[in-house]
Write an enzyme that holds these catalytic residues in place. Structure first.
Site, PDB file in Angstrom:
ATOM      1  N   LYS A  42     -15.749  26.327  31.438  1.00 51.72           N
ATOM      2  CA  LYS A  42     -15.184  27.010  30.062  1.00 51.72           C
ATOM      3  C   LYS A  42     -13.689  27.226  30.436  1.00 51.72           C
ATOM      4  CE  LYS A  42     -16.921  25.806  27.344  1.00 51.72           C
ATOM      5  NZ  LYS A  42     -17.295  24.209  27.124  1.00 51.72           N
ATOM      6  N   THR A  46     -11.772  19.882  30.850  1.00 53.56           N
ATOM      7  CA  THR A  46     -11.800  18.575  30.151  1.00 53.56           C
ATOM      8  C   THR A  46     -10.259  18.465  29.982  1.00 53.56           C
ATOM      9  OG1 THR A  46     -13.810  19.544  28.872  1.00 53.56           O
ATOM     10  CG2 THR A  46     -12.778  17.576  28.123  1.00 53.56           C
ATOM     11  N   HIS A 102     -18.283  22.038  39.037  1.00 54.69           N
ATOM     12  CA  HIS A 102     -17.998  23.722  38.732  1.00 54.69           C
ATOM     13  C   HIS A 102     -18.362  24.300  40.016  1.00 54.69           C
ATOM     14  CE1 HIS A 102     -16.919  23.278  34.491  1.00 54.69           C
ATOM     15  NE2 HIS A 102     -18.068  22.876  34.287  1.00 54.69           N
ATOM     16  N   ARG A 124      -9.410  30.328  34.276  1.00 57.17           N
ATOM     17  CA  ARG A 124      -8.901  30.777  33.034  1.00 57.17           C
ATOM     18  C   ARG A 124      -9.385  32.371  32.844  1.00 57.17           C
ATOM     19  NH1 ARG A 124     -11.314  28.667  27.228  1.00 57.17           N
ATOM     20  NH2 ARG A 124      -9.975  29.636  25.965  1.00 57.17           N
ATOM     21  N   SER A 132     -15.735  31.561  25.331  1.00 56.43           N
ATOM     22  CA  SER A 132     -15.970  30.210  25.227  1.00 56.43           C
ATOM     23  C   SER A 132     -17.474  29.816  25.906  1.00 56.43           C
ATOM     24  CB  SER A 132     -14.875  29.618  26.113  1.00 56.43           C
ATOM     25  OG  SER A 132     -14.873  28.139  25.950  1.00 56.43           O
TER      26      SER A 132
HETATM   27  P1  A3P Z   1     -12.436  27.305  23.537  1.00 58.01           P
HETATM   28  O1  A3P Z   1     -13.883  27.532  23.333  1.00 58.01           O
HETATM   29  O2  A3P Z   1     -11.833  28.744  24.236  1.00 58.01           O
HETATM   30  O3  A3P Z   1     -11.966  27.000  22.680  1.00 58.01           O
HETATM   31  P2  A3P Z   1     -14.216  23.263  29.672  1.00 58.01           P
HETATM   32  O4  A3P Z   1     -13.464  21.843  29.444  1.00 58.01           O
HETATM   33  O5  A3P Z   1     -13.862  23.563  30.986  1.00 58.01           O
HETATM   34  O6  A3P Z   1     -15.452  23.127  29.116  1.00 58.01           O
HETATM   35  O7  A3P Z   1     -13.511  24.165  28.714  1.00 58.01           O
HETATM   36  C1  A3P Z   1     -13.348  24.158  27.283  1.00 58.01           C
HETATM   37  C2  A3P Z   1     -12.369  25.107  26.857  1.00 58.01           C
HETATM   38  O8  A3P Z   1     -10.953  24.453  27.064  1.00 58.01           O
HETATM   39  C3  A3P Z   1     -12.562  25.111  25.329  1.00 58.01           C
HETATM   40  O9  A3P Z   1     -11.990  26.565  25.156  1.00 58.01           O
HETATM   41  C4  A3P Z   1     -11.591  24.275  24.639  1.00 58.01           C
HETATM   42  O10 A3P Z   1     -11.587  24.486  23.321  1.00 58.01           O
HETATM   43  C5  A3P Z   1     -10.696  24.426  25.584  1.00 58.01           C
HETATM   44  N1  A3P Z   1      -9.663  23.277  25.684  1.00 58.01           N
HETATM   45  C6  A3P Z   1      -9.905  21.846  25.906  1.00 58.01           C
HETATM   46  N2  A3P Z   1      -8.798  21.198  25.696  1.00 58.01           N
HETATM   47  C7  A3P Z   1      -7.838  21.995  25.444  1.00 58.01           C
HETATM   48  C8  A3P Z   1      -6.611  21.840  25.210  1.00 58.01           C
HETATM   49  N3  A3P Z   1      -5.973  20.582  24.886  1.00 58.01           N
HETATM   50  N4  A3P Z   1      -5.646  22.907  24.863  1.00 58.01           N
HETATM   51  C9  A3P Z   1      -6.082  23.964  24.891  1.00 58.01           C
HETATM   52  N5  A3P Z   1      -7.323  24.201  25.384  1.00 58.01           N
HETATM   53  C10 A3P Z   1      -8.322  23.115  25.288  1.00 58.01           C
END
Ligand code: A3P
Length: 289
Positions: A42, A46, A102, A124, A132
């Protein structure tokens, strides 16, 4: 779809689905041109994946939008249906491979270091990750049931969640920040100035793009654009595995959402534990922008 259990691999809790295949993960064969995106869950995996994939594809979204993100950037630990037991999803993938993981710095297979592979780590702040991770654990049944927010927060603070302690993860990787093959990024920096951080990635990868190409990457990797790009969203995963109605994969994408979830008491307890766990570390996070 049964929720997994956590098993300790060298002291780090890993879901049994991955732990059962640990021998294959541990003996993974890296290639010198592998590029790894590594994060605590999180932290912006992505997001970083879309950015790097666009960089590797001359910022052409027509190319990156052909396949879902989890096909373009396969997950090292993932045990996909149909992948022979004792191997991983990536074994037969063509080079250059862009790989998501991860794993902690200790658990990442040594072969990546031996082959001098480049690794981008994204960190983060602990509070937004907790929130998240809570929502994601509700929607994704490949994780243990989070219980209530308070129950999840307790488990998270104790490191009793998939991939273990956030502290150990971010601090472990921080030790490698000066390794020329490691780029340590912060989600909050990306939120503050995405273009600046993309420039850092380009420099790390030995690439240089003209301004409008850079602007195109910034545009396509904004939260708004990614939210409209079904290839970023994991939305083809069966709903009994990931239920986006429970919580969408791209949920809010902001810094500071923890303020909408932590009670004053939870926040005090968290800050106290945080101080202890981060004492003496030069690693600092912003929890608001
Ligand atoms: P939130 O749940 O706080 O919205 P991962 O990809 O490591 O699983 O992380 C997911 C988190 O990154 C989610 O956070 C998601 O919304 C956020 N995220 C993904 N793409 C993003 C972007 N372009 N800008 C900001 N946050 C992003």
């Amino acid at each position: 779809f049964p929720r997994p259990t956590l098993e300790l691999i060298e002291g780090v809790p890993i879901i049994n689905l991955f732990a059962d295949n640990w021998a294959a993960i541990a003996s993974f064969q890296a290639r010198p041109d592998d590029l790894v995106i590594c994060t605590y869950p999180k932290a912006g995996t992505t997001w970083a994946s879309e950015i790097v994939d666009l960089i590797l594809n001359e910022a052409d979204p027509q190319k990156t939008k052909r396949e879902a993100i989890y096909i373009r950037v396969p997950f090292l630990e993932f045990v996909a249906p149909g992948v022979p037991k004792g191997t991983t999803l990536l074994a037969n993938a063509p080079s250059p491979r862009l790989i998501k993981s991860h794993l902690t710095v200790e658990l990442l297979p040594k072969t990546f270091w031996e082959n001098n592979c480049k690794i981008i780590y994204v960190a983060r702040n602990a509070k937004d990750v907790a929130v998240s991770f809570f929502y994601f654990s509700q929607m994704a049944r490949i994780l243990p049931d989070p219980g209530t927010w308070n129950e999840f927060l307790e488990k998270y603070m104790a490191g009793d969640v998939s991939y273990g302690s956030w502290y150990d993860h971010v601090k472990g990787w921080w030790e490698k920040r000066n390794d020329p093959n490691v780029l340590y990024l912060f989600y909050e920096d990306m939120k503050e100035d995405l273009k600046r951080e993309i420039r850092r990635i380009l420099k790390f990868l030995g690439k240089d793009f003209v301004e409008d190409v850079l602007d195109r990457i910034v545009h396509h990797t904004s939260f708004k654009e990614m939210k409209q790009n079904s290839k970023s969203l994991y939305d083809k995963i069966p709903t009994h595995v990931m239920n986006h109605k429970v919580s969408p994969f791209l949920r809010k994408g902001i810094t500071g959402d923890w303020k909408n979830h932590f009670t004053v008491a939870q926040n005090e307890r968290f800050d106290e534990a945080y101080e202890k766990n981060m004492a003496g570390s030069s690693l600092h996070f912003r929890t608001e922008l």
